[in-house]
Design a protein around this motif. Structure first.
Motif, PDB file in Angstrom:
ATOM      1  N   ILE A   6     -38.567 -23.432  20.998  1.00 44.90           N
ATOM      2  CA  ILE A   6     -38.549 -24.912  20.950  1.00 44.90           C
ATOM      3  C   ILE A   6     -37.531 -25.406  19.938  1.00 44.90           C
ATOM      4  CG2 ILE A   6     -39.923 -26.782  19.921  1.00 44.90           C
ATOM      5  CD1 ILE A   6     -42.093 -26.252  21.706  1.00 44.90           C
ATOM      6  N   VAL A   7     -36.859 -26.496  20.260  1.00 45.30           N
ATOM      7  CA  VAL A   7     -36.072 -27.195  19.257  1.00 45.30           C
ATOM      8  C   VAL A   7     -36.505 -28.661  19.279  1.00 45.30           C
ATOM      9  CG1 VAL A   7     -34.109 -27.360  20.870  1.00 45.30           C
ATOM     10  CG2 VAL A   7     -33.718 -27.727  18.452  1.00 45.30           C
ATOM     11  N   ASP A   8     -36.725 -29.207  18.083  1.00 45.68           N
ATOM     12  CA  ASP A   8     -37.201 -30.594  17.971  1.00 45.68           C
ATOM     13  C   ASP A   8     -36.034 -31.573  18.009  1.00 45.68           C
ATOM     14  OD1 ASP A   8     -39.665 -29.479  17.476  1.00 45.68           O
ATOM     15  OD2 ASP A   8     -40.068 -30.718  15.713  1.00 45.68           O
ATOM     16  N   VAL A   9     -36.318 -32.776  18.484  1.00 47.51           N
ATOM     17  CA  VAL A   9     -35.324 -33.852  18.400  1.00 47.51           C
ATOM     18  C   VAL A   9     -36.036 -35.074  17.805  1.00 47.51           C
ATOM     19  CG1 VAL A   9     -35.674 -34.742  20.766  1.00 47.51           C
ATOM     20  CG2 VAL A   9     -33.476 -35.006  19.687  1.00 47.51           C
ATOM     21  N   PRO A  10     -35.352 -35.793  16.906  1.00 46.42           N
ATOM     22  CA  PRO A  10     -36.018 -36.965  16.307  1.00 46.42           C
ATOM     23  C   PRO A  10     -36.199 -38.099  17.321  1.00 46.42           C
ATOM     24  CG  PRO A  10     -33.977 -36.407  15.133  1.00 46.42           C
ATOM     25  CD  PRO A  10     -34.037 -35.533  16.340  1.00 46.42           C
ATOM     26  N   ILE A  11     -37.180 -38.955  17.035  1.00 44.70           N
ATOM     27  CA  ILE A  11     -37.334 -40.184  17.820  1.00 44.70           C
ATOM     28  C   ILE A  11     -37.205 -41.372  16.871  1.00 44.70           C
ATOM     29  CG2 ILE A  11     -38.706 -39.303  19.740  1.00 44.70           C
ATOM     30  CD1 ILE A  11     -41.241 -39.997  18.327  1.00 44.70           C
ATOM     31  N   ASP A  12     -36.717 -42.485  17.417  1.00 47.83           N
ATOM     32  CA  ASP A  12     -36.711 -43.718  16.628  1.00 47.83           C
ATOM     33  C   ASP A  12     -37.598 -44.736  17.350  1.00 47.83           C
ATOM     34  OD1 ASP A  12     -35.261 -44.755  18.734  1.00 47.83           O
ATOM     35  OD2 ASP A  12     -33.317 -44.606  17.723  1.00 47.83           O
ATOM     36  N   PHE A  22     -30.028 -35.897  20.294  1.00 44.90           N
ATOM     37  CA  PHE A  22     -30.247 -35.108  21.523  1.00 44.90           C
ATOM     38  C   PHE A  22     -28.931 -34.448  21.950  1.00 44.90           C
ATOM     39  CE2 PHE A  22     -30.938 -35.323  26.364  1.00 44.90           C
ATOM     40  CZ  PHE A  22     -31.517 -34.062  26.403  1.00 44.90           C
ATOM     41  N   GLU A  23     -27.853 -35.195  21.843  1.00 47.84           N
ATOM     42  CA  GLU A  23     -26.559 -34.630  22.257  1.00 47.84           C
ATOM     43  C   GLU A  23     -26.158 -33.470  21.342  1.00 47.84           C
ATOM     44  OE1 GLU A  23     -23.550 -37.380  23.397  1.00 47.84           O
ATOM     45  OE2 GLU A  23     -22.309 -35.703  24.108  1.00 47.84           O
ATOM     46  N   VAL A  24     -26.417 -33.625  20.042  1.00 49.80           N
ATOM     47  CA  VAL A  24     -26.090 -32.534  19.100  1.00 49.80           C
ATOM     48  C   VAL A  24     -26.907 -31.279  19.464  1.00 49.80           C
ATOM     49  CG1 VAL A  24     -26.282 -31.792  16.683  1.00 49.80           C
ATOM     50  CG2 VAL A  24     -25.422 -34.075  17.219  1.00 49.80           C
ATOM     51  N   VAL A  25     -28.198 -31.496  19.757  1.00 51.51           N
ATOM     52  CA  VAL A  25     -29.054 -30.357  20.143  1.00 51.51           C
ATOM     53  C   VAL A  25     -28.504 -29.710  21.420  1.00 51.51           C
ATOM     54  CG1 VAL A  25     -31.335 -29.811  21.094  1.00 51.51           C
ATOM     55  CG2 VAL A  25     -31.169 -31.128  18.994  1.00 51.51           C
ATOM     56  N   ARG A  54     -25.138 -34.289  31.778  1.00 54.55           N
ATOM     57  CA  ARG A  54     -23.859 -33.729  31.299  1.00 54.55           C
ATOM     58  C   ARG A  54     -24.044 -32.301  30.798  1.00 54.55           C
ATOM     59  NH1 ARG A  54     -22.030 -36.530  26.642  1.00 54.55           N
ATOM     60  NH2 ARG A  54     -22.885 -38.371  27.644  1.00 54.55           N
ATOM     61  N   TYR A  55     -25.169 -32.034  30.145  1.00 56.78           N
ATOM     62  CA  TYR A  55     -25.373 -30.703  29.542  1.00 56.78           C
ATOM     63  C   TYR A  55     -26.289 -29.825  30.399  1.00 56.78           C
ATOM     64  CZ  TYR A  55     -22.950 -32.362  25.410  1.00 56.78           C
ATOM     65  OH  TYR A  55     -21.999 -32.850  24.542  1.00 56.78           O
ATOM     66  N   ASP A  56     -26.558 -30.269  31.615  1.00 54.38           N
ATOM     67  CA  ASP A  56     -27.340 -29.456  32.552  1.00 54.38           C
ATOM     68  C   ASP A  56     -28.736 -29.112  31.991  1.00 54.38           C
ATOM     69  OD1 ASP A  56     -27.708 -28.214  34.912  1.00 54.38           O
ATOM     70  OD2 ASP A  56     -26.734 -26.330  34.346  1.00 54.38           O
ATOM     71  N   VAL A  57     -29.406 -30.147  31.494  1.00 56.02           N
ATOM     72  CA  VAL A  57     -30.755 -29.975  30.927  1.00 56.02           C
ATOM     73  C   VAL A  57     -31.768 -30.588  31.901  1.00 56.02           C
ATOM     74  CG1 VAL A  57     -32.268 -30.611  28.994  1.00 56.02           C
ATOM     75  CG2 VAL A  57     -29.842 -30.124  28.569  1.00 56.02           C
ATOM     76  N   SER A  64     -27.631 -25.967  20.806  1.00 55.00           N
ATOM     77  CA  SER A  64     -28.726 -25.037  21.143  1.00 55.00           C
ATOM     78  C   SER A  64     -28.803 -24.691  22.625  1.00 55.00           C
ATOM     79  CB  SER A  64     -30.075 -25.631  20.710  1.00 55.00           C
ATOM     80  OG  SER A  64     -30.069 -25.927  19.356  1.00 55.00           O
ATOM     81  N   ARG A  65     -27.951 -25.276  23.430  1.00 52.65           N
ATOM     82  CA  ARG A  65     -27.952 -24.993  24.884  1.00 52.65           C
ATOM     83  C   ARG A  65     -29.360 -25.024  25.490  1.00 52.65           C
ATOM     84  NH1 ARG A  65     -26.105 -21.580  28.463  1.00 52.65           N
ATOM     85  NH2 ARG A  65     -27.082 -19.792  27.513  1.00 52.65           N
ATOM     86  N   PRO A  66     -30.099 -26.128  25.314  1.00 60.08           N
ATOM     87  CA  PRO A  66     -31.463 -26.162  25.868  1.00 60.08           C
ATOM     88  C   PRO A  66     -31.430 -26.159  27.397  1.00 60.08           C
ATOM     89  CG  PRO A  66     -30.836 -28.332  25.076  1.00 60.08           C
ATOM     90  CD  PRO A  66     -29.726 -27.412  24.678  1.00 60.08           C
ATOM     91  N   ALA A  67     -32.497 -25.592  27.977  1.00 54.07           N
ATOM     92  CA  ALA A  67     -32.609 -25.597  29.437  1.00 54.07           C
ATOM     93  C   ALA A  67     -33.394 -26.810  29.914  1.00 54.07           C
ATOM     94  CB  ALA A  67     -33.295 -24.318  29.903  1.00 54.07           C
ATOM     95  N   ALA A  68     -34.261 -27.360  29.032  1.00 56.24           N
ATOM     96  CA  ALA A  68     -35.124 -28.470  29.472  1.00 56.24           C
ATOM     97  C   ALA A  68     -35.554 -29.304  28.272  1.00 56.24           C
ATOM     98  CB  ALA A  68     -36.361 -27.911  30.187  1.00 56.24           C
ATOM     99  N   ILE A  69     -35.938 -30.526  28.563  1.00 55.64           N
ATOM    100  CA  ILE A  69     -36.560 -31.386  27.543  1.00 55.64           C
ATOM    101  C   ILE A  69     -37.896 -31.882  28.109  1.00 55.64           C
ATOM    102  CG2 ILE A  69     -35.220 -33.418  28.354  1.00 55.64           C
ATOM    103  CD1 ILE A  69     -35.434 -34.529  25.460  1.00 55.64           C
TER     104      ILE A  69
END
Ligand SMILES: Cc1ncc(COP(=O)(O)O)c(C=O)c1O
Length: 385
Positions: A134-140, A149-152, A189-192, A156-161
């Motif tokens: 898992i990799v976390d992404v902040p929320i506002d 999210f774009e940096v992640v 764009r990042y195929d997630v 980290s080449r995530p496959a899904a969110i």
């Protein structure tokens, strides 16, 4: 059916544990027995006129019968705008069961699943169980923060969110349409792949289209019944990106789990949807929830909280001076259980101090009022308090 029985035993005490603790850490829809019991009993009686009990439960319903999936498409169209092809629809036992099937199927070894830094806790547990990193992404205030999210995605080449776009759990945040479009574009764009859990959305009075309606080709749309009808109905509809992905992930023999829907629940839900009864139940739940929000405002209106009249949970931000863990312990000692913000975060992240309070679970408004009065006693009266 002439007689609807009064609920007895454990049903009466659904929000009290054996020590009499009022459980506002649970997030169930408020009961609406007058409407629900009548519709449920009539549907049951009708059903048994058309199919014998032994035929009804003779076998698994696999991904749902054609009728189930057709009604599932109809049900999902209330959020997606148009009914999806029924071969994209899979009927499952619950949102949790669907997530357990989808995560390992979408995220191979070496890839990541992105989650909001505070998220529905079982998702972390399932990821751990299936070895999904898992990799976390902040929320506002508007949901998943797009730059992060774009940096992640880049690093980290995530496959899904996995995300909850309406009435996020626990913060209550609903992602705006602009933000949904931004997140959809980045994911594409990042195929997630997007796993959008829309379980709270049917109670919203100003619903916003799901991300899954913007980019259906990369979306796994989950519409469960636990938060708008009844937690014990145990049903969730999945709309997969396409029929072959639905088949790949949910083909009945793919993995030995309990993900399939219970035939009785499935048959009843299909009946509700066909007759429009689901809309009547939803209207009753919304009305009851609205009056519980009025009660909330009466009892704790002078305290700081984040809420929406269609949201089952309320978020009470606290300060470092009043850490959520301490506040939750004090409330529990006084008879009310709530959830602290740390239960939604990974141990590596220190979330903002806050508690989540579910106002639907108490059997009656009187019990909710009693609990809210106790909660109020333990809330700071101002930011400097
Ligand atoms: C975001 C979210 N999804 C799903 C669920 C549970 O759904 P189900 O009972 O269908 O697994 C919950 C329950 O709290 C939830 O908060």
């Amino acid at each position: 059916m002439n007689k609807i029985h009064e609920p007895a035993g454990p049903m009466r005490d659904r929000c009290l544990d054996k020590d009499g603790l009022i459980r506002l850490n649970l997030n169930h829809p408020p009961p609406v027995p007058k409407t629900f019991d009548r519709i449920f009993a009539d549907a049951f009686e009708d059903l048994l006129q058309t199919i014998s009990p032994s035929s009804l439960v003779a076998t698994h319903r696999w991904s749902g019968t054609e009728e189930d999936r057709s009604m599932g498409a109809e049900f999902a169209s209330r959020r997606l705008g148009a009914p999806p092809n029924i071969d994209r629809v899979v009927l499952t036992h619950s949102t949790q069961a669907a997530i357990q099937m989808i995560l390992p199927a979408l995220v191979p070894k070496g890839r990541h699943l992105v989650v909001e830094h505070m998220t529905y806790p079982p998702v972390r547990a399932f990821a751990q169980r299936y070895g999904v990193a898992i990799v976390d992404v902040p929320i506002d205030d508007n949901g998943v923060e797009p730059n992060s999210f774009e940096v992640v995605c880049r690093n980290s080449r995530p496959a899904a969110i996995y995300l909850v776009t309406t009435f996020q759990n626990p913060t209550t945040i609903t992602m705006s349409m602009d933000r949904r479009i931004q997140i959809a574009e980045i994911a594409k764009r990042y195929d997630v792949q997007i796993i959008e859990d829309d379980v709270y959305s049917l109670l919203s009075s100003s619903p916003i289209k799901p991300i899954s309606a913007i980019v259906p080709e990369i979306s796994w749309y989950l519409l469960g019944t636990a938060k708008s009808f009844a937690a014990g109905l145990k049903l969730a509809f999945v709309v997969a990106p396409n029929p072959s992905e639905a088949f790949r992930v949910f083909w009945p023999g793919v993995r030995a789990t309990y993900w399939m829907a219970t035939p009785i629940s499935a048959a009843l839900m299909s009946k509700f949807i066909r007759g429009g009864d689901d809309l009547e139940i939803l209207a009753a739940v919304k009305k009851e929830l609205g009056s519980r929000h009025e009660l909330l405002n009466e009892v704790v209106g002078d305290r700081h909280y984040v809420a929406n009249p269609g949201c089952l949970h309320v978020w009470f931000p606290l300060t470092e001076k009043h850490p959520s863990e301490e506040v939750a312990i004090a409330m529990k000692a006084d008879g009310v259980q709530v959830a602290g913000s740390n239960s939604y975060a990974s141990p590596a992240f220190h979330p903002p101090e806050a508690i989540r309070v579910g106002i639907g679970n108490p059997e009656t408004p009187e019990l909710l009022e009693r609990a809210l009065k106790i909660i109020r006693k333990h809330l700071p009266s101002g930011w400097n308090d």
